[in-house]
Design a protein around this motif. Sequence first.
Motif, PDB file in Angstrom:
ATOM      1  N   THR A 167      72.716  20.531  34.598  1.00  0.00           N
ATOM      2  CA  THR A 167      73.127  19.249  35.152  1.00  0.00           C
ATOM      3  C   THR A 167      71.870  18.536  35.243  1.00  0.00           C
ATOM      4  O   THR A 167      70.536  18.935  34.667  1.00  0.00           O
ATOM      5  CB  THR A 167      73.437  19.472  36.568  1.00  0.00           C
ATOM      6  N   VAL A 168      71.861  17.265  35.573  1.00  0.00           N
ATOM      7  CA  VAL A 168      70.654  16.464  35.489  1.00  0.00           C
ATOM      8  C   VAL A 168      69.611  16.783  36.739  1.00  0.00           C
ATOM      9  O   VAL A 168      68.656  17.032  36.452  1.00  0.00           O
ATOM     10  CB  VAL A 168      71.036  14.872  35.925  1.00  0.00           C
ATOM     11  N   SER A 169      70.063  17.452  37.710  1.00  0.00           N
ATOM     12  CA  SER A 169      69.264  18.043  38.663  1.00  0.00           C
ATOM     13  C   SER A 169      68.661  19.124  37.998  1.00  0.00           C
ATOM     14  O   SER A 169      67.357  19.454  38.461  1.00  0.00           O
ATOM     15  CB  SER A 169      70.176  18.316  40.040  1.00  0.00           C
ATOM     16  N   ASN A 170      69.226  20.173  37.594  1.00  0.00           N
ATOM     17  CA  ASN A 170      68.564  21.325  36.837  1.00  0.00           C
ATOM     18  C   ASN A 170      67.499  20.965  35.784  1.00  0.00           C
ATOM     19  O   ASN A 170      66.314  21.348  35.931  1.00  0.00           O
ATOM     20  CB  ASN A 170      69.588  22.117  36.022  1.00  0.00           C
ATOM     21  N   LEU A 171      67.758  19.892  35.115  1.00  0.00           N
ATOM     22  CA  LEU A 171      66.895  19.279  33.998  1.00  0.00           C
ATOM     23  C   LEU A 171      65.654  18.927  34.825  1.00  0.00           C
ATOM     24  O   LEU A 171      64.506  18.996  34.328  1.00  0.00           O
ATOM     25  CB  LEU A 171      67.519  18.448  33.096  1.00  0.00           C
TER      26      LEU A 171
END
Length: 217
Positions: A167-171
């Motif tokens: 996800t965006v958060s992971n990236l």
Amino acid sequence: MPGKKKSKKTKVREVSAPPREPEDPIAANVRVPPPPRPGESLRALLMNRQVDEKELLGMKISTRVLEQLTPQEIRELKMVFDVFDTNSSGTVDAQKLRRALRVLGFKMSKEDVREMMFNVTKKAKGEIEFNEFLEMVIERQGDSRDIYEEIKQGFKMMDYDDTGKITVSNLKQACKDAGIRFTDREIHEMIEEADVNGDDAVDEEEFVNIMLKTNLF
């Protein structure tokens, strides 16, 4: 007193048995096998039938390939093949083949690739099909740097939540851990570029595809 009537004896008529036919000495020694049980005939047919190709992923795969590779490995190799089959023709030329083999960790010169293509196809054609690609991979199996596997490992490292998606958060977290700075807009654009199915995240297949297409390996 009238005398007793003598009872008449009923004569039993003897019926002679029909004459026996002479036994055939050859037929007497012939053993007639019992009829096959249900399914035995079909099983025998399948066991004796030579199968050179089988269906997998909607295409014919040679028996030799099926003996050397698992269905999962074939599926993953199909993913790599499709990345370089840019026009969806079902074939790749020598240049694209060399890049695909490089992804799998095989370092080959242009001459080596052309020679290998000829050995597999037995023709001087400039393109190979997926089944022939698999044959080449089998021939080159051995100790090599598997870039494809490295890409998959990279995906797992960024999948912090173990959900099978980045996800965006992971990236953002991955960039922070690596000490790399990107704006929120740049991170969203990277997700959007790789996200094929539009779920605002990147699964493993999408991650591998974008890494291969952008030569990030």
